[in-house]
Write a protein that holds these residues in place. Sequence first.
Motif, short mmCIF file in Angstrom:
data_model
loop_
_atom_site.label_atom_id
_atom_site.label_comp_id
_atom_site.label_asym_id
_atom_site.label_seq_id
_atom_site.Cartn_x
_atom_site.Cartn_y
_atom_site.Cartn_z
N GLY A 1 0.76 -1.24 0.00
CA GLY A 1 0.00 0.00 0.00
C GLY A 1 0.79 1.28 0.00
O GLY A 1 1.99 1.32 0.29
N ASP A 2 0.07 2.37 -0.35
CA ASP A 2 0.64 3.71 -0.50
C ASP A 2 1.82 3.70 -1.46
O ASP A 2 2.92 4.18 -1.16
N VAL A 3 1.56 3.16 -2.64
CA VAL A 3 2.54 3.24 -3.73
C VAL A 3 2.78 4.70 -4.07
O VAL A 3 3.92 5.13 -4.29
N PHE A 4 1.70 5.46 -4.12
CA PHE A 4 1.78 6.88 -4.46
C PHE A 4 1.44 7.74 -3.24
O PHE A 4 0.83 7.27 -2.28
N ASP A 5 1.83 9.00 -3.32
CA ASP A 5 1.60 9.91 -2.20
C ASP A 5 0.21 10.52 -2.24
O ASP A 5 -0.27 11.02 -1.23
N SER A 6 -0.43 10.48 -3.39
CA SER A 6 -1.76 11.08 -3.51
C SER A 6 -2.59 10.29 -4.50
O SER A 6 -2.08 9.47 -5.26
N ALA A 7 -3.89 10.55 -4.48
CA ALA A 7 -4.79 9.86 -5.39
C ALA A 7 -4.57 10.28 -6.84
O ALA A 7 -4.95 9.55 -7.77
N ASN A 8 -3.95 11.43 -7.05
CA ASN A 8 -3.67 11.91 -8.41
C ASN A 8 -2.17 12.20 -8.54
O ASN A 8 -1.75 13.36 -8.58
N PRO A 9 -1.36 11.15 -8.59
CA PRO A 9 0.10 11.36 -8.65
C PRO A 9 0.50 11.94 -10.00
O PRO A 9 -0.20 11.75 -11.01
N PRO A 10 1.64 12.60 -10.05
CA PRO A 10 2.12 13.14 -11.33
C PRO A 10 2.49 12.01 -12.28
O PRO A 10 2.77 10.88 -11.86
N ALA A 11 2.51 12.32 -13.57
CA ALA A 11 2.88 11.32 -14.58
C ALA A 11 4.27 10.76 -14.33
O ALA A 11 4.53 9.58 -14.60
N SER A 12 5.16 11.58 -13.77
CA SER A 12 6.52 11.11 -13.51
C SER A 12 6.53 9.96 -12.49
O SER A 12 7.37 9.06 -12.57
N ALA A 13 5.59 9.98 -11.55
CA ALA A 13 5.51 8.91 -10.56
C ALA A 13 5.04 7.61 -11.21
O ALA A 13 5.55 6.52 -10.91
N TRP A 14 4.05 7.69 -12.11
CA TRP A 14 3.62 6.49 -12.84
C TRP A 14 4.75 5.94 -13.70
O TRP A 14 4.96 4.72 -13.77
N ARG A 15 5.49 6.83 -14.39
CA ARG A 15 6.62 6.37 -15.21
C ARG A 15 7.65 5.65 -14.36
O ARG A 15 8.21 4.63 -14.77
N MET A 16 7.92 6.19 -13.18
CA MET A 16 8.90 5.58 -12.29
C MET A 16 8.45 4.18 -11.89
O MET A 16 9.26 3.23 -11.89
N LEU A 17 7.16 4.01 -11.56
CA LEU A 17 6.64 2.70 -11.19
C LEU A 17 6.74 1.72 -12.35
O LEU A 17 7.25 0.60 -12.20
N TYR A 18 6.25 2.12 -13.52
CA TYR A 18 6.25 1.21 -14.67
C TYR A 18 7.65 0.85 -15.12
O TYR A 18 7.92 -0.29 -15.51
N ARG A 19 8.56 1.82 -15.07
CA ARG A 19 9.95 1.53 -15.45
C ARG A 19 10.56 0.51 -14.48
O ARG A 19 11.27 -0.41 -14.90
N PHE A 20 10.28 0.66 -13.20
CA PHE A 20 10.79 -0.29 -12.21
C PHE A 20 10.22 -1.68 -12.47
O PHE A 20 10.97 -2.68 -12.45
N LEU A 21 8.92 -1.78 -12.71
CA LEU A 21 8.31 -3.09 -12.95
C LEU A 21 8.89 -3.74 -14.21
O LEU A 21 9.12 -4.95 -14.23
N ALA A 22 9.11 -2.94 -15.24
CA ALA A 22 9.70 -3.49 -16.47
C ALA A 22 11.13 -3.96 -16.22
O ALA A 22 11.54 -5.03 -16.70
N ASP A 23 11.89 -3.20 -15.45
CA ASP A 23 13.29 -3.56 -15.18
C ASP A 23 13.39 -4.86 -14.38
O ASP A 23 14.22 -5.73 -14.69
N VAL A 24 12.55 -5.00 -13.33
CA VAL A 24 12.65 -6.22 -12.52
C VAL A 24 12.11 -7.42 -13.29
O VAL A 24 12.57 -8.55 -13.08
#
Length: 413
Positions: free
Chosen positions: A48-71
Amino acid sequence: MLKIIHTSDWHLGHQLHGYDRQYEHQAFLDWLKQCLIDEQADALLVAGDVFDSANPPASAWRMLYRFLADVAKALPHLNVVITGGNHDSPSKLDAPHELLKAFDLHLIGAIARDSDGHLDTERMRVPITDKSGDVAAWVLAVPFLRSGDLRTEGLDEKDDRLIEGVRSIYQQTEQAGRENARADQALIAMGHVYMASGELSEMSERRILGGNQHALPVDIFSEDIAYVALGHLHLAQQVAKQTRIRYCGSPIPLSLSERHYRHQVLAVTLEDNQLQSVIPHYVPRAVDLWRVPEQPSPLETVLDALAGLTLEPLPLSQQPLLDVPVLLDKPQPMLREKILAALDGKPVRLAKITPHYREQPQTSGFRQQRLSEVEPYQVLRHGWQQKYQGEPDTALSATFSQLLEQLEQDEDQ
């Protein structure tokens, strides 16, 4: 044998007193990827609490997806289970669920029910495979539960309905897990909750389910659950001195009061259906948080201490974040300007000036805190104490919690 890495409360997109934390989050994710590789982990659980807010910036989504792709590239057989927290938008986390599920990436933002109101336990029951490809455990991936998720009809009036509503969801999910698990397969629970006796950090974690009177008892989780991976509290800790029930804490300090925490992820080892060990891996601190001076001091002493700081040059994103406590007799005009002048040319970022007065006024329960630092439930509690004395009752707190959650859900849409 099964190796699991337990983490939570990333709060991607977080800002600390106006300063972006992208550098720190990226440093953590890079370190976490290497930790998963070094441990040859079978699963990653993010509670839980992947993001700091219910409407995170696009940069936060990119960071998550890039991490998931890398692992996924580095560890093709890694099972990843991510549940929503009280800061996350359930609908936004759920949106890519079906796509990511095809890659053994499970994002679960909210519980689901069928047209008759029956809980969809299958979606929250995630198989965890070992290195041979066999199912070695089942994760009961329960996201943060809002008041609207609970079914409290028919419960005894003497019981706390919110707690019993949560208990019912965990009981149904656990029972579904038992019915599908073999004797040698472990059951692992996930939750984003506030447990009774849990230690909160100052001004950093929201007191959920209407306040501390709704802290969940440890018997929410049955004895046959091998491990409980919790999120919400930022300080890593056991619950009720039980090794199997753990908060891993946040990976970076999310408030200046957390600067002394030993931030960590937990490496959990299970064999057959039994917990063997829980070992912390400490997250390197990418950016320092300083308090100068350590104790509130007169302004002249503070200015001398700041002027005497000697620092190596650093890029802006890596400069220490600074809290300056000042002891005053009365409000000081141009206080910020004087402190900034003492810091001129030094590679440090002024995050907060904390004034302390020798004679504190007794009219405020918030100790000179800014409105942005005060949680809504604190305002309710303070106002109630000022007018009526004592604490708000359970019914009022529950109603307030429901209204607050409804407001947050409306803002998400």
